[in-house]
Design a protein around this motif. Structure first.
Motif, PDB file in Angstrom:
ATOM      1  N   UNK A  17     -95.052   0.346  -4.837  1.00 14.73           N
ATOM      2  CA  UNK A  17     -95.396   0.367  -6.076  1.00 14.73           C
ATOM      3  C   UNK A  17     -96.481   1.633  -6.656  1.00 14.73           C
ATOM      4  N   UNK A  18     -97.241   2.509  -5.583  1.00 20.63           N
ATOM      5  CA  UNK A  18     -98.657   2.832  -5.469  1.00 20.63           C
ATOM      6  C   UNK A  18     -97.449   4.188  -5.828  1.00 20.63           C
ATOM      7  N   UNK A  19     -96.756   4.752  -5.498  1.00 19.40           N
ATOM      8  CA  UNK A  19     -96.147   5.737  -5.802  1.00 19.40           C
ATOM      9  C   UNK A  19     -95.420   6.009  -7.095  1.00 19.40           C
ATOM     10  N   UNK A  20     -95.258   4.784  -7.833  1.00 23.34           N
ATOM     11  CA  UNK A  20     -94.944   4.262  -9.656  1.00 23.34           C
ATOM     12  C   UNK A  20     -95.807   5.175  -9.917  1.00 23.34           C
ATOM     13  N   UNK A  21     -96.730   3.948 -10.120  1.00 23.48           N
ATOM     14  CA  UNK A  21     -97.988   3.727 -10.334  1.00 23.48           C
ATOM     15  C   UNK A  21     -98.888   5.658 -10.529  1.00 23.48           C
ATOM     16  N   UNK A  22     -99.125   6.859  -9.359  1.00 29.03           N
ATOM     17  CA  UNK A  22     -98.775   7.362  -9.551  1.00 29.03           C
ATOM     18  C   UNK A  22     -98.785   8.370 -10.480  1.00 29.03           C
ATOM     19  N   UNK A  23     -97.239   8.713  -9.984  1.00 26.79           N
ATOM     20  CA  UNK A  23     -95.946   9.037 -11.351  1.00 26.79           C
ATOM     21  C   UNK A  23     -96.886   8.704 -12.357  1.00 26.79           C
ATOM     22  N   UNK A  24     -96.920   7.639 -12.717  1.00 27.63           N
ATOM     23  CA  UNK A  24     -96.786   6.412 -14.421  1.00 27.63           C
ATOM     24  C   UNK A  24     -98.597   7.443 -14.803  1.00 27.63           C
ATOM     25  N   UNK A  25     -99.458   7.693 -13.909  1.00 27.25           N
ATOM     26  CA  UNK A  25    -100.770   7.892 -14.253  1.00 27.25           C
ATOM     27  C   UNK A  25    -101.003   9.475 -14.505  1.00 27.25           C
ATOM     28  N   UNK A  26     -99.942  10.835 -13.535  1.00 30.54           N
ATOM     29  CA  UNK A  26     -99.971  11.615 -13.527  1.00 30.54           C
ATOM     30  C   UNK A  26     -98.980  12.325 -15.520  1.00 30.54           C
ATOM     31  N   UNK A  27     -98.098  10.943 -15.231  1.00 35.21           N
ATOM     32  CA  UNK A  27     -97.704  12.062 -16.501  1.00 35.21           C
ATOM     33  C   UNK A  27     -98.330  11.780 -17.265  1.00 35.21           C
ATOM     34  N   UNK A  28     -99.292  11.091 -17.267  1.00 36.96           N
ATOM     35  CA  UNK A  28    -100.110  10.707 -19.040  1.00 36.96           C
ATOM     36  C   UNK A  28    -101.472  11.414 -19.431  1.00 36.96           C
ATOM     37  N   UNK A  29    -101.775  11.513 -17.960  1.00 34.16           N
ATOM     38  CA  UNK A  29    -103.245  12.705 -17.706  1.00 34.16           C
ATOM     39  C   UNK A  29    -102.576  14.392 -18.455  1.00 34.16           C
ATOM     40  N   UNK A  30    -101.948  14.922 -16.990  1.00 27.82           N
ATOM     41  CA  UNK A  30    -101.230  15.850 -17.475  1.00 27.82           C
ATOM     42  C   UNK A  30    -101.216  16.427 -18.602  1.00 27.82           C
ATOM     43  N   UNK A  31     -99.933  15.179 -19.702  1.00 33.20           N
ATOM     44  CA  UNK A  31     -99.147  15.812 -20.676  1.00 33.20           C
ATOM     45  C   UNK A  31    -100.823  15.679 -21.474  1.00 33.20           C
ATOM     46  N   UNK A  32    -101.600  14.562 -21.857  1.00 33.89           N
ATOM     47  CA  UNK A  32    -102.668  14.235 -23.241  1.00 33.89           C
ATOM     48  C   UNK A  32    -103.744  15.980 -23.095  1.00 33.89           C
ATOM     49  N   UNK A  33    -104.152  15.811 -21.155  1.00 37.54           N
ATOM     50  CA  UNK A  33    -104.853  17.791 -21.345  1.00 37.54           C
ATOM     51  C   UNK A  33    -104.077  18.549 -21.583  1.00 37.54           C
ATOM     52  N   UNK A  34    -102.906  18.635 -21.001  1.00 38.81           N
ATOM     53  CA  UNK A  34    -102.116  19.786 -21.834  1.00 38.81           C
ATOM     54  C   UNK A  34    -101.277  19.750 -23.026  1.00 38.81           C
ATOM     55  N   UNK A  35    -101.694  18.864 -23.883  1.00 36.52           N
ATOM     56  CA  UNK A  35    -101.886  18.939 -25.305  1.00 36.52           C
ATOM     57  C   UNK A  35    -102.622  19.023 -25.702  1.00 36.52           C
ATOM     58  N   UNK A  36    -103.755  18.792 -25.471  1.00 36.59           N
ATOM     59  CA  UNK A  36    -105.172  18.738 -26.484  1.00 36.59           C
ATOM     60  C   UNK A  36    -105.378  20.561 -25.879  1.00 36.59           C
ATOM     61  N   UNK A  37    -105.343  21.147 -24.729  1.00 35.26           N
ATOM     62  CA  UNK A  37    -105.492  22.642 -24.937  1.00 35.26           C
ATOM     63  C   UNK A  37    -104.447  23.525 -25.022  1.00 35.26           C
ATOM     64  N   UNK A  38    -103.432  23.032 -25.469  1.00 33.96           N
ATOM     65  CA  UNK A  38    -102.387  24.246 -26.160  1.00 33.96           C
ATOM     66  C   UNK A  38    -102.596  24.411 -27.619  1.00 33.96           C
ATOM     67  N   UNK A  39    -102.972  23.109 -27.931  1.00 36.41           N
ATOM     68  CA  UNK A  39    -103.794  23.358 -29.591  1.00 36.41           C
ATOM     69  C   UNK A  39    -104.627  23.821 -30.010  1.00 36.41           C
ATOM     70  N   UNK A  40    -105.667  23.797 -28.546  1.00 38.32           N
ATOM     71  CA  UNK A  40    -106.721  25.247 -28.807  1.00 38.32           C
ATOM     72  C   UNK A  40    -106.095  26.484 -28.909  1.00 38.32           C
TER      73      UNK A  40
END
Length: 150
Positions: free
Chosen positions: A87-110
């Motif tokens: 259960x924790x594994x799946x939650x971490x995967x989703x959290x990592x996906x949302x965090x990493x690609x949100x952060x990288x999306x904002x960074x890439x725009x700049x």
């Protein structure tokens, strides 16, 4: 011959991989689960004739399952129960996906005019590359400290 191959594998596991830190083992497992997942996607897509979404979902799920079991046993050597760690594994995967690609999306725009191997990367391409690195780092920490605790 088989005994010699087995002893060679055992020698490598006992003398080299056992001594590596968990991050190196995590990267090895990531390579294996990526190959398994991508192979499954292409088999389902091209040989079984499944749709893109079905093939990628099943292939990525297979890769995630391989990741879970190899990280549990090989990378972190965790004795925590499969039920609670899954259960924790799946939650971490989703959290990592949302965090990493949100952060990288904002960074890439700049970042404007980024060139990689002679190719000017679009903001989306740059976001994918940045996101993959961020995802790997955050996922490693989440798996190590929140999922596969001893």
């Amino acid at each position: 011959m088989e005994t010699m191959m087995m002893s060679s594998r055992t020698f490598i596991l006992e003398n080299y991989l056992k001594r590596t830190n968990t991050f190196i083992r995590f990267l090895i497992v990531g390579t294996v689960n990526t190959l398994v997942g991508l192979s499954m996607i292409f088999i389902l897509l091209d040989l079984a004739g499944m749709s893109y979404w079905t093939a990628t979902f099943l292939g990525n799920s297979t890769g995630a399952a391989v990741s879970f079991f190899l990280n549990r046993t090989f990378t972190f050597r965790s004795g925590i129960s499969i039920q609670s760690s899954a259960v924790r594994f799946v939650l971490i995967l989703f959290l990592c996906y949302i965090l990493s690609y949100s952060i990288s999306g904002m960074a890439a725009e700049s970042i404007k005019g980024f060139t990689l191997f002679g190719h000017e990367a679009s903001p989306e391409e740059l976001a994918v590359l940045l996101g993959a690195g961020i995802y790997t780092a955050i996922n490693y920490m989440g798996q190590k400290y929140l999922v596969f605790t001893k």
